[in-house]
Structure formats: C-alpha cells, structure tokens
Design an enzyme around this catalytic site. Structure first.
Site, mmCIF file in Angstrom:
data_model
loop_
_atom_site.group_PDB
_atom_site.id
_atom_site.type_symbol
_atom_site.label_atom_id
_atom_site.label_comp_id
_atom_site.label_asym_id
_atom_site.label_seq_id
_atom_site.Cartn_x
_atom_site.Cartn_y
_atom_site.Cartn_z
ATOM 1 N N TYR A 51 0.817 -1.220 0.000
ATOM 2 C CA TYR A 51 0.000 0.000 0.000
ATOM 3 C C TYR A 51 0.853 1.274 0.000
ATOM 4 O O TYR A 51 0.373 2.333 0.405
ATOM 5 C CB TYR A 51 -0.946 -0.004 1.204
ATOM 6 C CG TYR A 51 -2.199 -0.833 1.000
ATOM 7 C CD1 TYR A 51 -3.021 -0.650 -0.114
ATOM 8 C CD2 TYR A 51 -2.589 -1.785 1.939
ATOM 9 C CE1 TYR A 51 -4.179 -1.405 -0.291
ATOM 10 C CE2 TYR A 51 -3.743 -2.542 1.778
ATOM 11 C CZ TYR A 51 -4.544 -2.344 0.659
ATOM 12 O OH TYR A 51 -5.688 -3.085 0.492
ATOM 13 N N PHE A 59 -5.886 7.647 6.432
ATOM 14 C CA PHE A 59 -6.377 6.299 6.726
ATOM 15 C C PHE A 59 -5.282 5.237 6.642
ATOM 16 O O PHE A 59 -5.549 4.056 6.871
ATOM 17 C CB PHE A 59 -7.537 5.935 5.794
ATOM 18 C CG PHE A 59 -7.183 5.926 4.319
ATOM 19 C CD1 PHE A 59 -6.618 4.814 3.718
ATOM 20 C CD2 PHE A 59 -7.441 7.048 3.533
ATOM 21 C CE1 PHE A 59 -6.308 4.804 2.371
ATOM 22 C CE2 PHE A 59 -7.130 7.050 2.178
ATOM 23 C CZ PHE A 59 -6.551 5.916 1.596
ATOM 24 N N ARG A 87 -11.688 -5.508 -11.577
ATOM 25 C CA ARG A 87 -12.152 -4.321 -10.842
ATOM 26 C C ARG A 87 -13.674 -4.156 -10.990
ATOM 27 O O ARG A 87 -14.363 -3.759 -10.046
ATOM 28 C CB ARG A 87 -11.437 -3.063 -11.350
ATOM 29 C CG ARG A 87 -9.924 -3.064 -11.130
ATOM 30 C CD ARG A 87 -9.523 -2.583 -9.777
ATOM 31 N NE ARG A 87 -9.785 -1.176 -9.562
ATOM 32 C CZ ARG A 87 -9.376 -0.499 -8.489
ATOM 33 N NH1 ARG A 87 -8.665 -1.130 -7.544
ATOM 34 N NH2 ARG A 87 -9.653 0.766 -8.336
ATOM 35 N N THR A 93 -14.573 1.335 -4.822
ATOM 36 C CA THR A 93 -13.893 1.250 -3.530
ATOM 37 C C THR A 93 -14.832 1.337 -2.336
ATOM 38 O O THR A 93 -14.720 0.557 -1.391
ATOM 39 C CB THR A 93 -12.834 2.372 -3.428
ATOM 40 O OG1 THR A 93 -11.961 2.281 -4.549
ATOM 41 C CG2 THR A 93 -12.031 2.258 -2.147
ATOM 42 N N ARG A 104 -18.229 -5.996 -3.677
ATOM 43 C CA ARG A 104 -18.339 -4.976 -2.622
ATOM 44 C C ARG A 104 -19.777 -4.498 -2.465
ATOM 45 O O ARG A 104 -20.206 -4.158 -1.352
ATOM 46 C CB ARG A 104 -17.403 -3.811 -2.950
ATOM 47 C CG ARG A 104 -15.920 -4.156 -2.744
ATOM 48 C CD ARG A 104 -15.007 -3.151 -3.406
ATOM 49 N NE ARG A 104 -13.604 -3.299 -3.002
ATOM 50 C CZ ARG A 104 -12.608 -2.613 -3.544
ATOM 51 N NH1 ARG A 104 -12.850 -1.745 -4.526
ATOM 52 N NH2 ARG A 104 -11.375 -2.784 -3.131
ATOM 53 N N ASN A 114 -13.598 -3.730 2.744
ATOM 54 C CA ASN A 114 -14.338 -3.929 1.486
ATOM 55 C C ASN A 114 -13.996 -5.239 0.766
ATOM 56 O O ASN A 114 -14.070 -5.325 -0.447
ATOM 57 C CB ASN A 114 -14.176 -2.703 0.580
ATOM 58 C CG ASN A 114 -12.723 -2.389 0.261
ATOM 59 O OD1 ASN A 114 -11.844 -3.200 0.543
ATOM 60 N ND2 ASN A 114 -12.471 -1.242 -0.351
ATOM 61 N N HIS A 117 -9.147 -6.864 -2.754
ATOM 62 C CA HIS A 117 -8.227 -5.939 -3.421
ATOM 63 C C HIS A 117 -8.053 -6.406 -4.856
ATOM 64 O O HIS A 117 -8.012 -7.610 -5.115
ATOM 65 C CB HIS A 117 -6.863 -5.940 -2.734
ATOM 66 C CG HIS A 117 -5.806 -5.235 -3.540
ATOM 67 N ND1 HIS A 117 -5.623 -3.876 -3.473
ATOM 68 C CD2 HIS A 117 -4.933 -5.705 -4.473
ATOM 69 C CE1 HIS A 117 -4.660 -3.539 -4.325
ATOM 70 N NE2 HIS A 117 -4.227 -4.622 -4.940
ATOM 71 N N GLU A 128 2.538 -5.725 -7.785
ATOM 72 C CA GLU A 128 1.907 -6.448 -6.683
ATOM 73 C C GLU A 128 2.120 -7.961 -6.807
ATOM 74 O O GLU A 128 2.333 -8.648 -5.802
ATOM 75 C CB GLU A 128 0.420 -6.086 -6.624
ATOM 76 C CG GLU A 128 0.231 -4.614 -6.234
ATOM 77 C CD GLU A 128 -1.173 -4.074 -6.449
ATOM 78 O OE1 GLU A 128 -2.061 -4.832 -6.909
ATOM 79 O OE2 GLU A 128 -1.382 -2.877 -6.157
HETATM 80 P P1 DAT Z 1 -9.130 0.211 -4.201
HETATM 81 O O1 DAT Z 1 -8.995 -0.848 -3.126
HETATM 82 O O2 DAT Z 1 -10.506 0.243 -4.765
HETATM 83 O O3 DAT Z 1 -8.048 0.136 -5.249
HETATM 84 P P2 DAT Z 1 -7.669 2.477 -3.112
HETATM 85 O O4 DAT Z 1 -6.459 1.889 -3.769
HETATM 86 O O5 DAT Z 1 -7.984 3.895 -3.405
HETATM 87 O O6 DAT Z 1 -8.967 1.620 -3.467
HETATM 88 O O7 DAT Z 1 -7.540 2.330 -1.541
HETATM 89 C C1 DAT Z 1 -7.003 1.146 -0.976
HETATM 90 C C2 DAT Z 1 -7.844 0.762 0.210
HETATM 91 O O8 DAT Z 1 -7.726 1.760 1.219
HETATM 92 C C3 DAT Z 1 -9.341 0.669 -0.087
HETATM 93 O O9 DAT Z 1 -9.689 -0.598 -0.597
HETATM 94 C C4 DAT Z 1 -9.944 0.932 1.245
HETATM 95 C C5 DAT Z 1 -8.978 1.911 1.892
HETATM 96 N N1 DAT Z 1 -9.424 3.299 1.695
HETATM 97 C C6 DAT Z 1 -9.377 4.024 0.552
HETATM 98 N N2 DAT Z 1 -9.871 5.261 0.730
HETATM 99 C C7 DAT Z 1 -10.228 5.320 2.043
HETATM 100 C C8 DAT Z 1 -10.816 6.321 2.870
HETATM 101 N N3 DAT Z 1 -11.120 7.531 2.388
HETATM 102 N N4 DAT Z 1 -11.048 6.015 4.178
HETATM 103 C C9 DAT Z 1 -10.734 4.793 4.676
HETATM 104 N N5 DAT Z 1 -10.187 3.801 3.953
HETATM 105 C C10 DAT Z 1 -9.938 4.073 2.660
HETATM 106 MG MG MG Z 2 -6.044 0.461 -5.124
#
Ligand code: DAT
Ligand code: MG
Length: 134
Positions: A51, A59, A87, A93, A104, A114, A117, A128
């Site tokens: 991440y 977060f 996706r 998300t 989701r 959620n 991934h 990854e």
């Molecule tokens: P995705 O998992 O859809 O690729 P992301 O890469 O933007 O989404 O974020 C990774 C993870 O982080 C996501 O699955 C859940 C968490 N996340 C993202 N935005 C968030 C927020 N605003 N508050 C809390 N958790 C969040």
């Molecule tokens: Mg992501």
C-alpha cells in the site's frame, strides 16, 4: 484488448466472513483463469510495500492494521482485459456506492473493510504480483 494478468486478494474481512469461495466463484464464472493462489498473514513491512502509494494518507495506519489483522488469500488471475474486468466484478472502492451484483456491493458496507483488493493497472499488477509471488 489484451490478455492480462492481475493480482486479486481476499482481505481479512472476506476470509473472516467465509467469502473465499464466493469471491473465487465470481472470477471463475466470468471465465478468468486462476494462475496462482496462496494464503498468508501479511507482515507490517509487506503491508507498507503493498500500500505504499497511500503512505501519508490519514487512513494509512488503519489500512495497515486492518490488512495485517488476519489471513488473506492472494491470487493471480489472467484473461482478456483481466485488470479492469476484475475491478468491475469487485465494484467501486466505497461499498456504500458499489452496485448490487458486485462483490463490494453485495457483501460490504464500510470503506475500510471492502472484502477484496484488485490491481488498478497492468503496472500495479506486475508490481503487486512481484510482492506476493516473486
Ligand atoms: P481500491 O482498493 O478500490 O483500489 P484504493 O487503492 O484507493 O482503493 O484504496 C485502498 C484501500 O484503502 C481501499 O480498498 C480501502 C482503503 N481506503 C481508501 N480510501 C479510504 C478512505 N477515504 N477512508 C478509509 N479507507 C480508505
Ligand atoms: Mg487500489
């Protein structure tokens, strides 16, 4: 259109809720091919790497705590446009906004938990997959 490989993971909440089979079934039903799979508990260092793009976000600490909170199921899937197809099957998300019929949309309500991934681009997928299967 291109044949692609992508990284998908059932997160700790998905494992705790008994959804490993459900997640796999949806990708199999779509016609994607499961290439590799392993169950593991992610260490903090691996979570920081996976991440890394989110380091510094408010977060981020809770995200790392959550993703290391129990076993996950890491998978490599392949197929036509596999990155975006996975996706789409997952849903957006935030589960509150995710459409019914998506993973989701059907099984989650909180953005922090959620279920799955999925890599967001072929470049992310290569990175990854290297972390989990390299
Ligand atoms: P995705 O998992 O859809 O690729 P992301 O890469 O933007 O989404 O974020 C990774 C993870 O982080 C996501 O699955 C859940 C968490 N996340 C993202 N935005 C968030 C927020 N605003 N508050 C809390 N958790 C969040
Ligand atoms: Mg992501």
């Amino acid at each position: 259109m291109a044949h692609q490989h992508t990284f998908v993971m059932v997160k700790p909440d998905g494992v705790r809720k008994g959804l490993i089979g459900e997640v796999i079934s949806r990708f199999e039903a779509k016609g994607l091919t499961l290439e590799q799979m392993r169950m593991l508990t992610i260490a903090e260092e691996m979570a920081n790497e996976h991440y890394g793009e989110h380091a510094g976000r408010p977060f981020f600490p809770s995200l790392v705590e959550f993703i290391t909170s129990g076993p996950v199921v890491a998978m490599e899937w392949s197929g036509e446009e596999a990155v975006s197809v996975c996706r789409t099957i997952m849903g957006v998300t935030n589960p509150v906004e995710a459409a019914p019929g998506t993973i989701r949309g059907d099984y989650a309500l909180e953005i922090g938990e959620n279920i799955v991934h999925g890599s967001d681009s072929p470049e992310s997928a290569a990175r990854e997959l290297g972390i989990f299967f390299g």
